[in-house]
Design an enzyme around this catalytic site. Sequence first.
Site, PDB file in Angstrom:
ATOM      1  N   THR A  38       0.829  -1.206   0.000  1.00 30.26           N
ATOM      2  CA  THR A  38       0.000   0.000   0.000  1.00 30.26           C
ATOM      3  C   THR A  38       0.860   1.250   0.000  1.00 30.26           C
ATOM      4  O   THR A  38       1.977   1.247   0.544  1.00 30.26           O
ATOM      5  CB  THR A  38      -0.890   0.044   1.248  1.00 30.26           C
ATOM      6  OG1 THR A  38      -0.052   0.157   2.413  1.00 30.26           O
ATOM      7  CG2 THR A  38      -1.748  -1.197   1.385  1.00 30.26           C
ATOM      8  N   ARG A  68      -7.835   6.747   4.224  1.00 31.64           N
ATOM      9  CA  ARG A  68      -8.594   6.136   5.325  1.00 31.64           C
ATOM     10  C   ARG A  68      -9.184   4.792   4.911  1.00 31.64           C
ATOM     11  O   ARG A  68      -9.377   3.913   5.747  1.00 31.64           O
ATOM     12  CB  ARG A  68      -9.710   7.071   5.784  1.00 31.64           C
ATOM     13  CG  ARG A  68      -9.247   8.239   6.653  1.00 31.64           C
ATOM     14  CD  ARG A  68     -10.440   8.971   7.242  1.00 31.64           C
ATOM     15  NE  ARG A  68     -10.038   9.945   8.249  1.00 31.64           N
ATOM     16  CZ  ARG A  68     -10.856  10.429   9.169  1.00 31.64           C
ATOM     17  NH1 ARG A  68     -12.113  10.030   9.216  1.00 31.64           N
ATOM     18  NH2 ARG A  68     -10.428  11.314  10.044  1.00 31.64           N
ATOM     19  N   LYS A  70      -8.524   1.724   2.343  1.00 34.06           N
ATOM     20  CA  LYS A  70      -7.685   1.073   1.333  1.00 34.06           C
ATOM     21  C   LYS A  70      -7.598  -0.437   1.543  1.00 34.06           C
ATOM     22  O   LYS A  70      -7.626  -1.198   0.594  1.00 34.06           O
ATOM     23  CB  LYS A  70      -6.286   1.694   1.297  1.00 34.06           C
ATOM     24  CG  LYS A  70      -5.558   1.759   2.634  1.00 34.06           C
ATOM     25  CD  LYS A  70      -4.275   2.593   2.513  1.00 34.06           C
ATOM     26  CE  LYS A  70      -3.620   2.813   3.860  1.00 34.06           C
ATOM     27  NZ  LYS A  70      -2.449   3.717   3.755  1.00 34.06           N
ATOM     28  N   LYS A 142      -6.110 -14.061  14.106  1.00 39.67           N
ATOM     29  CA  LYS A 142      -7.195 -15.012  14.380  1.00 39.67           C
ATOM     30  C   LYS A 142      -7.013 -16.288  13.581  1.00 39.67           C
ATOM     31  O   LYS A 142      -7.268 -17.388  14.075  1.00 39.67           O
ATOM     32  CB  LYS A 142      -8.545 -14.370  14.053  1.00 39.67           C
ATOM     33  CG  LYS A 142      -9.727 -15.321  14.256  1.00 39.67           C
ATOM     34  CD  LYS A 142     -11.060 -14.630  14.094  1.00 39.67           C
ATOM     35  CE  LYS A 142     -12.197 -15.638  14.331  1.00 39.67           C
ATOM     36  NZ  LYS A 142     -13.527 -14.985  14.301  1.00 39.67           N
ATOM     37  N   HIS A 300      15.096  -0.130  53.902  1.00 40.58           N
ATOM     38  CA  HIS A 300      13.688  -0.416  54.179  1.00 40.58           C
ATOM     39  C   HIS A 300      12.798   0.806  53.957  1.00 40.58           C
ATOM     40  O   HIS A 300      11.991   1.174  54.795  1.00 40.58           O
ATOM     41  CB  HIS A 300      13.509  -0.971  55.591  1.00 40.58           C
ATOM     42  CG  HIS A 300      14.156  -2.309  55.783  1.00 40.58           C
ATOM     43  ND1 HIS A 300      14.116  -2.988  56.965  1.00 40.58           N
ATOM     44  CD2 HIS A 300      14.863  -3.094  54.937  1.00 40.58           C
ATOM     45  CE1 HIS A 300      14.771  -4.141  56.846  1.00 40.58           C
ATOM     46  NE2 HIS A 300      15.232  -4.211  55.611  1.00 40.58           N
ATOM     47  N   GLY A 329      23.986  -2.902  54.426  1.00 45.22           N
ATOM     48  CA  GLY A 329      22.979  -3.597  53.627  1.00 45.22           C
ATOM     49  C   GLY A 329      21.978  -2.688  52.965  1.00 45.22           C
ATOM     50  O   GLY A 329      20.917  -3.130  52.517  1.00 45.22           O
ATOM     51  N   ASN A 443       4.153   8.952  60.225  1.00 47.67           N
ATOM     52  CA  ASN A 443       4.464  10.328  60.604  1.00 47.67           C
ATOM     53  C   ASN A 443       5.978  10.554  60.543  1.00 47.67           C
ATOM     54  O   ASN A 443       6.726   9.800  61.154  1.00 47.67           O
ATOM     55  CB  ASN A 443       3.973  10.613  62.028  1.00 47.67           C
ATOM     56  CG  ASN A 443       2.469  10.698  62.133  1.00 47.67           C
ATOM     57  OD1 ASN A 443       1.827  11.322  61.335  1.00 47.67           O
ATOM     58  ND2 ASN A 443       1.905  10.062  63.163  1.00 47.67           N
ATOM     59  N   ARG A 463       3.013  11.597  66.242  1.00 48.75           N
ATOM     60  CA  ARG A 463       4.133  12.469  65.857  1.00 48.75           C
ATOM     61  C   ARG A 463       5.093  12.737  67.010  1.00 48.75           C
ATOM     62  O   ARG A 463       6.292  12.973  66.789  1.00 48.75           O
ATOM     63  CB  ARG A 463       3.571  13.777  65.282  1.00 48.75           C
ATOM     64  CG  ARG A 463       4.562  14.571  64.452  1.00 48.75           C
ATOM     65  CD  ARG A 463       3.853  15.579  63.562  1.00 48.75           C
ATOM     66  NE  ARG A 463       3.051  14.914  62.551  1.00 48.75           N
ATOM     67  CZ  ARG A 463       3.520  14.455  61.396  1.00 48.75           C
ATOM     68  NH1 ARG A 463       4.810  14.608  61.114  1.00 48.75           N
ATOM     69  NH2 ARG A 463       2.738  13.868  60.528  1.00 48.75           N
TER      70      ARG A 463
END
Length: 546
Positions: A38, A68, A70, A142, A300, A329, A443, A463
């Site tokens: 195309t 659009r 073809k 498919k 952590h 670590g 907190n 806190r």
Amino acid sequence: MGTDKKISRALISVTDKTGVVEFAQSLVSDYGVEIISTGGTARVLEEAGVPVIPIEEFTGFPEMMDGRVKTLHPKVHGGLLCRRDSEQHMAEAAEHGIQMIDLVCVNLYEFEKTVASPDVTFVDAIEHIDIGGPSMLRSAAKNNDSVTVVCDPDDYARILDEMSVHAGCTTLGTRRHLAAKVYTRTASYDTAISTWLNTYLANEDAGAAGTTAPAFVPPAAFDLHLEKAQDLRYGENPHQTAAVYRFADSFGNFASFASPLVGAEQIQGKPLSYNNFLDADAAWNAVREFEEPAVIILKHQNPCGSATGEDVTEAYDRAFACDPKSAFGGIIAVNREVPLSLVEHFADVNKQFVEVLIAPSFSPEALERLSKRTNLRVLATGGADGHAQLEARTVDGGMLVQCVDTVDEDPSTFTFPTTRKPTDAEMEDLIFAWKVCKTVKSNAILIAKDRAGIGMGPGQPNRVDSALLACQRAEEACERMGVEAGGFACASDAFFPFRDNVDVLAAHGVTAIIQPGGSVRDDESIQACDDHGIAMVFTGTRHFRH
């Protein structure tokens, strides 16, 4: 059914023309395949001397409506969907002059790239929605029992190699894998369109309502497409299976601009674990808050060491001194190229065990020294640019999506409600602490001195306990470093609900505090600061991190 299938006729229509000429030339010269093509693809092939049947000649119907329409034709989709083992299908194809198409090579209009431009118009975006391409891919996929479908130039060599081994045929296994790849691609494509359109409409609706649209207007639907980056040894614990996925290119707002963690070059070391990724992400996001040379040591999900310096080696030394025990670590994140001196300091001087070292780049000398620690995971991101725009977190039954939280408040907008104002030195420490505190689990209280985070109180239910823990660690750090305790700057990620927080901080040598403000009892905290001679700054912005 289930046998190898010979490729006699192929339809090629691609936007990305990488390798397509060589692919078509091999199909024609080595296997005598007839090529249908195309528009622009046909021109490229013809100019390269590849014999091509134009799509309008094959269908007997011209391309129209600016291209659009073809390939949306029964001779195309009949040739793709016809079951070769069905006498009825074959008879109907013969009756209507439908010829079989054995291979489809299609990739799609660059919708994702188009809408990634901030200047894209609605009309331009719509014109870059491919219709015929996905239709052909889905039809061919498919009928993968008979039809070979390819949507990725990386698969051209695979198909040609298989044809060379199987006398111009492809195997059922290959066709099925290629079909699965097609449906993944079309799903990603449709998801990109849906997400962009829903987001566009949400912003348009916000504008029509006369509201100022925030950075992220939650659309009515939010689909995501993820591609597996790698399997992990296990998840958070050994009995949990896990993998890490990267966001497809169309969801780039979930990644930093050019230096995301997923996609960083792993120069050496064992594969990253689930926990490594979580900690590396937190450390990398934290260190990028700073313009000046900075180092974050994280364990952590909390920054147990944080500092800036004249260079990153000095910053590392000061960050390590914050809490050497917890640094063992941990993850080290650096926002500049890592020199040999920094590696020598953590590996030879401090003999620090490190799980991951992440930085934009590494000097050759640094890499040579790092190679002696074969298990150390070394990640080069290529840069330390800005954060992602959005982040997502799963919860039972759904997902939370929000704008990424960055510390981008302008200090000129801060307010100073106390009688005493912070000195210039205190203000430097307060701004440093404010940036680091955002990365501490709420907190959150962060105590800083001389632009280093020497005391952290993370994740306590109240806190006051966070403040006590942070102060105790700060005093221990001062004793360990042989410096005088006190003169501390303190950052709190949220407001103080009562004056008891200030009283605790004052008792442990805090002289300046930065916090969002906004409590109904702000006056009590302000009075407490005035009682203790503490300078306090209100930023107006909260930075919870759960």
